[in-house]
Scaffold this active site. Structure first.
Site, PDB file in Angstrom:
ATOM      1  N   ASP A 108      65.491  24.445  38.518  1.00 21.09           N
ATOM      2  CA  ASP A 108      65.752  25.550  39.440  1.00 21.09           C
ATOM      3  C   ASP A 108      66.573  25.052  40.629  1.00 21.09           C
ATOM      4  O   ASP A 108      66.165  24.126  41.328  1.00 21.09           O
ATOM      5  CB  ASP A 108      64.414  26.116  39.938  1.00 21.09           C
ATOM      6  CG  ASP A 108      64.607  27.302  40.874  1.00 21.09           C
ATOM      7  OD1 ASP A 108      64.576  28.447  40.396  1.00 21.09           O
ATOM      8  OD2 ASP A 108      64.789  27.071  42.088  1.00 21.09           O
TER       9      ASP A 108
ATOM     10  N   TYR B 201      71.327  25.629  48.281  1.00 22.31           N
ATOM     11  CA  TYR B 201      70.781  24.277  48.284  1.00 22.31           C
ATOM     12  C   TYR B 201      71.889  23.233  48.394  1.00 22.31           C
ATOM     13  O   TYR B 201      71.636  22.098  48.784  1.00 22.31           O
ATOM     14  CB  TYR B 201      69.963  23.991  47.023  1.00 22.31           C
ATOM     15  CG  TYR B 201      68.764  24.877  46.801  1.00 22.31           C
ATOM     16  CD1 TYR B 201      68.313  25.779  47.769  1.00 22.31           C
ATOM     17  CD2 TYR B 201      68.071  24.828  45.600  1.00 22.31           C
ATOM     18  CE1 TYR B 201      67.219  26.591  47.542  1.00 22.31           C
ATOM     19  CE2 TYR B 201      66.963  25.632  45.361  1.00 22.31           C
ATOM     20  CZ  TYR B 201      66.555  26.516  46.328  1.00 22.31           C
ATOM     21  OH  TYR B 201      65.467  27.327  46.078  1.00 22.31           O
TER      22      TYR B 201
ATOM     23  N   LYS C 248      70.947  30.862  42.146  1.00 25.07           N
ATOM     24  CA  LYS C 248      70.707  32.085  42.914  1.00 25.07           C
ATOM     25  C   LYS C 248      71.898  32.477  43.777  1.00 25.07           C
ATOM     26  O   LYS C 248      72.643  31.620  44.255  1.00 25.07           O
ATOM     27  CB  LYS C 248      69.481  31.887  43.823  1.00 25.07           C
ATOM     28  CG  LYS C 248      68.254  31.348  43.098  1.00 25.07           C
ATOM     29  CD  LYS C 248      67.105  31.095  44.044  1.00 25.07           C
ATOM     30  CE  LYS C 248      66.002  30.313  43.375  1.00 25.07           C
ATOM     31  NZ  LYS C 248      66.293  28.870  43.260  1.00 25.07           N
TER      32      LYS C 248
ATOM     33  N   HIS D 238      68.784  35.856  45.832  1.00 25.75           N
ATOM     34  CA  HIS D 238      67.898  34.912  46.507  1.00 25.75           C
ATOM     35  C   HIS D 238      66.953  35.582  47.510  1.00 25.75           C
ATOM     36  O   HIS D 238      65.762  35.270  47.559  1.00 25.75           O
ATOM     37  CB  HIS D 238      68.741  33.848  47.213  1.00 25.75           C
ATOM     38  CG  HIS D 238      68.024  32.556  47.425  1.00 25.75           C
ATOM     39  ND1 HIS D 238      68.658  31.345  47.429  1.00 25.75           N
ATOM     40  CD2 HIS D 238      66.712  32.275  47.637  1.00 25.75           C
ATOM     41  CE1 HIS D 238      67.776  30.379  47.635  1.00 25.75           C
ATOM     42  NE2 HIS D 238      66.582  30.918  47.766  1.00 25.75           N
TER      43      HIS D 238
END
Length: 282
Positions: free
Chosen positions: A48, A53, A78, A111
């Site tokens: 994931d 990120y 996401k 998200h």
């Protein structure tokens, strides 16, 4: 669930491994590559990540270097908040696909919902993103689609579509079960994924969990992950430490007693991030 690669089945018909490896706050570059490689070596087949990120390229590199067949690895990423909307969603998806170096994404999530506290057209923004994701899904570029951090009032407009959310990834851990969201999702066959299954770190020192862990000769982290599984959710533990990555996968040789599960179910609020989808400022 008896092993790391056992699966839930989504309404898309696609199967999803019951435990995922999270990469939130994992630095891009060698750290992320090493962590994902270590997870894959430990038997994880569900990774994931997310655009925000900043480590999608490293996740993709680790998958490629692993030598494991692409179809054996379930990859989630996401859509970030700054790219909500029909056109922006498609552009963001293509960038994530390129950064990951993949031909398709197994699961793509919105998200965070646009909230009415920040946007007059919040529902419209969520719907526009959803429409774009539905089209990408129908083209086979995404195998399953869903959302993250959505509450019932965010979800209802999307349930009007023929293609409905298949997953809702929410904060879920002992001391923060979000029962109303979970109940609504189960009623609509939306699988819950549990981000932060060990809370914000505070749970690792929780006396209730430490006492239960000692009974099973397990770590508090293992108890939290096992509990999430027994709640019917998909936990997404994260770590950059190889030993902890392996340890977090070793949750299939025991089950919680009914009494211990009830104790955990009834824990007071603890370990929460404090993030609420209608109050966040990002």
């Amino acid at each position: 669930m008896q092993k790391l690669t056992d699966t839930f089945t989504l309404t898309s018909g696609q199967t999803i491994p019951c435990v995922g490896f999270g990469t939130w706050q994992t630095p891009d570059g060698p750290t992320a590559v090493h962590a994902v490689r270590a997870a894959l070596d430990a038997g994880y087949r569900h990774i994931d990540t997310a655009a925000i990120y900043g480590n999608e390229s490293s996740v993709g590199k680790a998958i490629k270097e692993s030598g494991i067949a692409r179809e054996e690895i379930f990859v989630t990423t996401k859509l970030w908040n700054s790219h909500r909307g029909y056109k922006s969603t498609k552009e963001a998806f293509r960038k994530s696909l390129g950064d990951l170096g993949l031909d398709y994404i197994d699961l793509y999530l919105i998200h965070w919902p646009a909230s009415k506290s920040r946007f007059d057209n919040a529902d419209e923004l969520n719907i526009q993103s959803w429409q774009a994701m539905c089209e990408l899904y129908e083209k086979g570029m995404i195998k399953s689609i869903g959302v993250s951090n959505f509450h019932e009032h965010h979800l209802r407009p999307l349930l009007e579509y023929d293609i409905k959310p298949m997953v809702n990834q929410i904060e879920f851990h002992p001391g923060f079960m979000q029962q109303d969201v979970v109940r609504f999702c189960k009623e609509h066959n939306i699988l819950i994924e549990a981000w932060g299954p060990m809370g914000t770190g505070q749970l690792l020192e929780n006396e209730i969990l430490k006492e239960i862990a000692a009974k099973y000769d397990k770590s508090v982290a293992q108890i939290c992950i096992r509990w999430c599984l027994e709640c019917g959710t998909v936990p997404l533990p994260k770590s950059v430490n190889t030993d902890r990555i392996r340890s977090n996968a070793q949750v299939f040789d025991f089950s919680l007693t009914r009494e211990d599960k009830m104790i955990i179910d009834n824990m007071l609020y603890s370990g929460g991030s404090g993030l609420h989808p209608d109050k966040v400022d990002f």
